[in-house]
Scaffold this motif. Structure first.
Motif, PDB file in Angstrom:
ATOM      1  N   LEU A   1       2.100  48.668  59.896  1.00 30.73           N
ATOM      2  CA  LEU A   1       3.339  49.369  59.559  1.00 30.73           C
ATOM      3  C   LEU A   1       3.492  50.657  60.349  1.00 30.73           C
ATOM      4  N   SER A   2       2.386  51.396  60.502  1.00 35.36           N
ATOM      5  CA  SER A   2       2.453  52.654  61.251  1.00 35.36           C
ATOM      6  C   SER A   2       2.761  52.413  62.716  1.00 35.36           C
ATOM      7  N   ALA A   3       2.297  51.307  63.253  1.00 35.90           N
ATOM      8  CA  ALA A   3       2.543  50.999  64.664  1.00 35.90           C
ATOM      9  C   ALA A   3       4.009  50.717  64.925  1.00 35.90           C
ATOM     10  N   HIS A   4       4.726  50.234  63.903  1.00 32.50           N
ATOM     11  CA  HIS A   4       6.134  49.883  64.080  1.00 32.50           C
ATOM     12  C   HIS A   4       7.083  50.932  63.512  1.00 32.50           C
ATOM     13  N   ALA A   5       6.524  52.018  63.026  1.00 28.44           N
ATOM     14  CA  ALA A   5       7.365  53.077  62.458  1.00 28.44           C
ATOM     15  C   ALA A   5       8.158  53.771  63.554  1.00 28.44           C
ATOM     16  N   ALA A   6       9.309  54.364  63.194  1.00 23.03           N
ATOM     17  CA  ALA A   6      10.128  55.096  64.159  1.00 23.03           C
ATOM     18  C   ALA A   6       9.352  56.287  64.680  1.00 23.03           C
ATOM     19  N   PRO A   7       9.459  56.602  65.976  1.00 25.37           N
ATOM     20  CA  PRO A   7       8.724  57.741  66.528  1.00 25.37           C
ATOM     21  C   PRO A   7       9.214  59.045  65.920  1.00 25.37           C
ATOM     22  N   ALA A   8       8.312  59.995  65.819  1.00 26.90           N
ATOM     23  CA  ALA A   8       8.660  61.314  65.315  1.00 26.90           C
ATOM     24  C   ALA A   8       9.606  61.996  66.296  1.00 26.90           C
ATOM     25  N   GLN A   9      10.382  62.985  65.812  1.00 26.23           N
ATOM     26  CA  GLN A   9      11.347  63.694  66.655  1.00 26.23           C
ATOM     27  C   GLN A   9      10.685  64.295  67.873  1.00 26.23           C
ATOM     28  N   SER A  10       9.457  64.812  67.695  1.00 23.89           N
ATOM     29  CA  SER A  10       8.763  65.476  68.797  1.00 23.89           C
ATOM     30  C   SER A  10       8.345  64.508  69.889  1.00 23.89           C
ATOM     31  N   GLU A  11       8.327  63.161  69.541  1.00 22.02           N
ATOM     32  CA  GLU A  11       7.892  62.176  70.517  1.00 22.02           C
ATOM     33  C   GLU A  11       9.045  61.673  71.382  1.00 22.02           C
ATOM     34  N   LYS A  12      10.280  62.046  71.044  1.00 20.07           N
ATOM     35  CA  LYS A  12      11.417  61.580  71.821  1.00 20.07           C
ATOM     36  C   LYS A  12      11.357  62.123  73.231  1.00 20.07           C
ATOM     37  N   SER A  13      11.668  61.260  74.178  1.00 17.21           N
ATOM     38  CA  SER A  13      11.642  61.667  75.572  1.00 17.21           C
ATOM     39  C   SER A  13      13.036  62.046  76.029  1.00 17.21           C
ATOM     40  N   GLY A  14      13.100  62.943  77.005  1.00 15.19           N
ATOM     41  CA  GLY A  14      14.380  63.276  77.597  1.00 15.19           C
ATOM     42  C   GLY A  14      14.611  64.759  77.710  1.00 15.19           C
ATOM     43  N   VAL A  15      15.759  65.093  78.331  1.00  9.71           N
ATOM     44  CA  VAL A  15      16.161  66.488  78.459  1.00  9.71           C
ATOM     45  C   VAL A  15      16.632  67.001  77.108  1.00  9.71           C
ATOM     46  N   GLU A  16      16.205  68.211  76.750  1.00  5.39           N
ATOM     47  CA  GLU A  16      16.572  68.802  75.467  1.00  5.39           C
ATOM     48  C   GLU A  16      17.673  69.854  75.615  1.00  5.39           C
ATOM     49  N   ARG A  17      17.587  70.684  76.664  1.00  5.21           N
ATOM     50  CA  ARG A  17      18.622  71.704  76.872  1.00  5.21           C
ATOM     51  C   ARG A  17      18.555  72.226  78.300  1.00  5.21           C
ATOM     52  N   LEU A  18      19.624  72.922  78.678  1.00  7.78           N
ATOM     53  CA  LEU A  18      19.761  73.443  80.034  1.00  7.78           C
ATOM     54  C   LEU A  18      20.306  74.866  79.977  1.00  7.78           C
ATOM     55  N   TYR A  19      19.696  75.755  80.762  1.00  7.15           N
ATOM     56  CA  TYR A  19      20.147  77.138  80.892  1.00  7.15           C
ATOM     57  C   TYR A  19      20.678  77.364  82.303  1.00  7.15           C
ATOM     58  N   ILE A  20      21.802  78.080  82.414  1.00  2.38           N
ATOM     59  CA  ILE A  20      22.306  78.509  83.717  1.00  2.38           C
ATOM     60  C   ILE A  20      21.873  79.946  83.939  1.00  2.38           C
ATOM     61  N   LEU A  21      21.178  80.196  85.046  1.00  2.00           N
ATOM     62  CA  LEU A  21      20.664  81.526  85.367  1.00  2.00           C
ATOM     63  C   LEU A  21      21.457  82.129  86.519  1.00  2.00           C
ATOM     64  N   ASN A  22      21.684  83.437  86.458  1.00  2.00           N
ATOM     65  CA  ASN A  22      22.363  84.150  87.543  1.00  2.00           C
ATOM     66  C   ASN A  22      21.348  84.373  88.663  1.00  2.00           C
ATOM     67  N   CYS A  23      21.535  83.669  89.770  1.00  2.00           N
ATOM     68  CA  CYS A  23      20.568  83.755  90.867  1.00  2.00           C
ATOM     69  C   CYS A  23      21.160  84.395  92.111  1.00  2.00           C
ATOM     70  N   GLY A  24      22.261  85.118  91.938  1.00  2.00           N
ATOM     71  CA  GLY A  24      22.847  85.856  93.044  1.00  2.00           C
ATOM     72  C   GLY A  24      24.349  85.919  92.944  1.00  2.00           C
TER      73      GLY A  24
END
Length: 276
Positions: free
Chosen positions: A16-39
């Motif tokens: 059952l544990s092997a087929h359980a939904a992955p925890a939120q922390s195990e999700k793969s992918g981009v989480e957020r993006l910051y735009i920085l002033n670089c000039g």
């Protein structure tokens, strides 16, 4: 309870544990993006970027870097004008009076610090191309794995000098690259401005798909009218790369964020705010 029943229950729990939904922390992918002033830059004659138009017309530029939080760690796209320019009262003044005068209102290091990060926290990075307003701070991140097209890496620099220090860890690319293998961050080969220019497709969970242009296109008017700057190494490659980006945007229903376009940049959220 007998030992055999306990063993059966333990085996069921394991399945059952092997087929359980992955925890939120195990999700793969981009989480957020910051735009920085670089000039922030200015030119007295923008016709260099818009051949046959705007002769003698001044224009303000911006230069952005993009900090991306992926589930596996921090990724930096472009590094902007050197942080040292922040201490120059008159900015970085070029020898060509029609070229861009760059200023640095905020250092890259200070903006990372505002987010609670140090340069050592950046695990991966990439530059759209090797012009100095995009590579000015690469060596602040000697531990980060740099992704760059092989054609760009081998393109001789001024006076035939290498464009990067040989000691920097580098992944040489020959085309598109799904950086983390999950489709959330894809480097797109978009040559033309330089031999190995590249752009970046970012898939954010709420904002959706965004393509970071690098210098595949400089301004929205150039994009709308398919204008190719005179200093680009190949007009045909540039136009083909613009079409490639347009096809990606159509497929992904995405936005194009144009690196040097001040009007567009001013309409976007800057760090410490972010896009998710």
């Amino acid at each position: 309870m007998t030992r055999s029943i306990k063993l059966v229950l333990a085996a069921v729990a394991l399945v059952l544990s092997a087929h359980a939904a992955p925890a939120q922390s195990e999700k793969s992918g981009v989480e957020r993006l910051y735009i920085l002033n670089c000039g922030e830059g200015a030119t007295s004659d923008v016709s260099r970027w818009t051949p046959g138009m705007n002769e003698g017309k001044p224009m303000d530029f911006v230069d952005s870097c993009y900090l991306i939080k992926h589930s596996q760690g921090w990724f930096l796209w472009d590094t902007g004008v050197p942080d040292a320019v922040a201490s120059m009262p008159n900015g970085l003044v070029p020898s060509d009076p029609k070229a861009t005068v760059w200023r640095r209102p905020k250092t890259l290091v200070a903006q990372l610090d505002q987010l609670g990060l140090k340069p050592d926290d950046i695990k991966w990075m990439a530059v759209s191309h090797t012009h100095p307003d995009h590579t000015g701070n690469v060596e602040l991140f000697p531990q980060a794995v740099l992704h760059v097209q092989k054609a760009e890496y081998e393109w001789p620099g001024p006076n035939n000098e290498p464009r990067f220090k040989p000691s920097h860890p580098v992944v040489l690319l020959s085309g598109d690259k799904d950086v983390f293998g999950d489709g959330s961050l894809t480097i797109l080969s978009t040559p033309g401005h330089t031999p190995g220019h590249q752009s970046l497709l970012v898939k954010l969970p709420k904002t959706g798909a965004v393509v970071l242009s690098g210098d595949a296109v400089h301004f929205k008017s150039n994009w709308d009218n398919r204008v190719v700057p005179g200093m680009n190494v190949s007009k045909d490659q540039t136009l083909a790369s613009m079409q490639k980006i347009a096809d990606v945007l159509a497929k992904e229903k995405g936005q194009l964020w144009i690196n040097h376009d001040k009007a567009q940049r001013d309409s976007l959220k800057m760090a410490p705010e972010s896009y998710d």
